[in-house]
Write a protein that holds these residues in place. Structure first.
Motif, PDB file in Angstrom:
ATOM      1  N   ILE A  87       0.864  -1.181   0.000  1.00  0.00           N
ATOM      2  CA  ILE A  87       0.000   0.000   0.000  1.00  0.00           C
ATOM      3  C   ILE A  87       0.902   1.232   0.000  1.00  0.00           C
ATOM      4  O   ILE A  87       1.653   1.461   0.950  1.00  0.00           O
ATOM      5  N   ALA A  88       0.842   2.009  -1.072  1.00  0.00           N
ATOM      6  CA  ALA A  88       1.659   3.224  -1.185  1.00  0.00           C
ATOM      7  C   ALA A  88       0.946   4.355  -0.456  1.00  0.00           C
ATOM      8  O   ALA A  88       0.245   5.169  -1.065  1.00  0.00           O
ATOM      9  N   VAL A  89       1.118   4.413   0.857  1.00  0.00           N
ATOM     10  CA  VAL A  89       0.483   5.466   1.662  1.00  0.00           C
ATOM     11  C   VAL A  89       0.906   6.842   1.163  1.00  0.00           C
ATOM     12  O   VAL A  89       0.120   7.790   1.154  1.00  0.00           O
ATOM     13  N   ALA A 123      -2.599   8.264  10.454  1.00  0.00           N
ATOM     14  CA  ALA A 123      -3.948   7.707  10.379  1.00  0.00           C
ATOM     15  C   ALA A 123      -4.059   6.821   9.142  1.00  0.00           C
ATOM     16  O   ALA A 123      -4.640   5.728   9.189  1.00  0.00           O
ATOM     17  N   LEU A 124      -3.489   7.281   8.037  1.00  0.00           N
ATOM     18  CA  LEU A 124      -3.476   6.469   6.810  1.00  0.00           C
ATOM     19  C   LEU A 124      -2.681   5.185   7.005  1.00  0.00           C
ATOM     20  O   LEU A 124      -3.079   4.112   6.527  1.00  0.00           O
ATOM     21  N   ALA A 168      -4.134   1.604   6.596  1.00  0.00           N
ATOM     22  CA  ALA A 168      -3.508   0.721   5.609  1.00  0.00           C
ATOM     23  C   ALA A 168      -3.255  -0.655   6.200  1.00  0.00           C
ATOM     24  O   ALA A 168      -3.476  -1.689   5.548  1.00  0.00           O
ATOM     25  N   ALA A 169      -2.775  -0.682   7.455  1.00  0.00           N
ATOM     26  CA  ALA A 169      -2.565  -1.972   8.126  1.00  0.00           C
ATOM     27  C   ALA A 169      -3.875  -2.727   8.267  1.00  0.00           C
ATOM     28  O   ALA A 169      -3.950  -3.942   8.041  1.00  0.00           O
ATOM     29  N   LEU A 177      -4.566   3.404  -1.310  1.00  0.00           N
ATOM     30  CA  LEU A 177      -5.760   3.209  -0.485  1.00  0.00           C
ATOM     31  C   LEU A 177      -7.003   3.748  -1.186  1.00  0.00           C
ATOM     32  O   LEU A 177      -6.931   4.741  -1.926  1.00  0.00           O
ATOM     33  N   PRO A 178      -8.154   3.124  -0.979  1.00  0.00           N
ATOM     34  CA  PRO A 178      -9.405   3.624  -1.569  1.00  0.00           C
ATOM     35  C   PRO A 178      -9.670   5.077  -1.193  1.00  0.00           C
ATOM     36  O   PRO A 178      -9.345   5.527  -0.094  1.00  0.00           O
TER      37      PRO A 178
END
Length: 421
Positions: free
Chosen positions: A175-177, A360-361, A365-366, A383-384
């Motif tokens: 996941i590319a936060v 928070a992201l 993501a986790a 992330l959506p």
């Protein structure tokens, strides 16, 4: 050092100081606080092991404690030897996080501690720069089948991971936060802009107004640094290889020129590219006496230290976090924080209110990996949008801001293709 199976820290007795720091920043991180309360109630990570490689300072500590509150078994190590705050690390150890990091550790110690953190045999990895993900792929392949996925915090790490995906060597989903709107539009721009200058000003105690500031790279981090430099009263010069970003910088009101020209007139140089040797020998040879060199990119490779050392006839330390390189002709060039991230190596890193959204992201993501790993492929994902919007709405509420709402008529209009002129 104080070392056990569960932690390796400089001095566990520093924990009370670290606890105060974590308590302080938690008051300014309402989004992550809201997520933590939800995690405490639902325990989404019960039985889940999470290993993290992050800048181990107070905001990051609150993220790790949020994951632990959600039921996770958490291990952590540093993503940069000079960004570790020893008292915060001690506080994490006291709180039950398996943590292995000491400020100023050697390269060998850095990777030894990373392996210690990986010994937890994680299901999820949280990375900042992709070092841990890279180590798993190269040296700890026995853990790959156990890893559901990983998240990546920074531009440099995402670049590495997209290359791994392109080369078909990536073994689990990422996941590319960093690529979420509420990360790069705010974190990369506003926090990097402020915290980079915080590190430079704290370290040098010099005036910015009236100086020529050269910003190398005009991504979101470079934009923030340039914007703040203009606010301080500097003349800002941008050096950028991308023609579209270069045009944007000029339209934003900044001078644009190649480094060979900027090197002749700059007073302060700041790199923010994610690439190697952006300032090197031919540029050092053109610089004025007394220039300041600082890096805001993830790794200490953007300003060529080998070239500086080769050109210098004398190397001194006039102040903490400043290395003076004296040239044959008497000019002196000053490198801050050994060319590492100046905002973390020479200051306290990014403001809590902005890291609130970024972390928070990371927490979400986790959770997203936990809930969706069975359907995710070994690719780099973002992330959506609804998670981005959730973070923004909580942040706006915490700031006391209400926003406009669409009417039912407006919703129908936007979904219709029949209406025209």
């Amino acid at each position: 050092m104080d070392c056990t199976k569960n932690y390796c820290v400089k001095d566990i007795r520093l924990a009370p100081s670290g606890e105060k720091k974590i308590d302080w920043v938690s008051r300014f991180m309402p989004v992550l606080q809201s997520i933590r309360e939800d995690f405490e109630e639902k325990k989404p990570f019960k039985g889940v092991k999470i290993a993290a490689t992050l800048h181990l300072e107070m905001k990051t500590a609150f993220l790790l404690l949020t994951l632990k509150a959600g039921g996770a078994e958490v291990s952590a190590t540093a993503s940069n030897p000079l960004s570790t705050q020893d008292d915060v690390v001690a506080a994490l150890a006291k709180a039950g996080v398996r943590v292995y990091a000491v400020r100023g550790e050697s390269r060998e110690g850095y990777y030894e501690n990373m392996h210690r953190a990986l010994d937890i045999e994680p299901n999820i990895i949280i990375d900042d720069g992709a070092d841990m993900i890279s180590v798993v792929h190269r040296e700890r392949t026995e853990f790959i089948d156990n890893i559901w996925g990983a998240s990546e915090e920074t531009t440099t790490g995402v670049i590495r991971l997209r290359t791994m995906e392109k080369d078909r060597v990536l073994k689990f989903p990422i996941i590319a936060v960093n690529d979420s709107y509420t990360k790069y539009l705010f974190d990369n721009r506003y926090r990097t802009g402020q915290s980079t200058w915080d590190g430079i000003i704290r370290t040098t105690n010099l005036l910015v107004a009236g100086k020529n500031v050269v910003v190398v790279g005009y991504g979101w981090c470079g934009r923030g640094i340039a914007m703040r430099a203009r606010g301080f009263g500097a003349t800002v010069i941008v050096a950028e290889v991308d023609p579209i970003r270069s045009l944007e910088a000029r339209m934003d009101g900044f001078l644009v020129m190649p480094m060979t020209e900027a090197a002749k007139v700059g007073d302060i140089f700041i790199t923010a590219t994610g690439d190697i040797n952006c300032i090197r020998r031919e540029h050092f040879e053109l610089m004025k006496d007394g220039v300041i060199l600082a890096n805001a990119g993830h790794f200490d490779v953007e300003i060529s230290k080998p070239d500086l050392e080769a050109l210098a006839v004398e190397i001194n330390q006039p102040r903490p976090n400043i290395t003076e390189y004296k040239m044959k002709d008497g000019r002196r060039l000053y490198l801050l924080a050994e060319g590492r991230l100046v905002n973390l190596a020479a200051a306290d890193g990014h403001p809590a209110e902005i890291m609130d959204m970024s972390f928070a992201l990371q927490a979400k993501a986790a959770e997203y990996i936990r809930n969706n790993h069975d359907t995710l492929e070994p690719k780099v994902y973002v992330l959506p949008r609804e998670i981005d919007e959730m973070v923004a709405r909580i942040k706006l509420k915490a700031m006391g801001i209400e926003i406009e709402q669409l009417t039912e008529e407006q919703r129908k209009y936007l979904k219709s293709w029949e209406h025209g002129t």
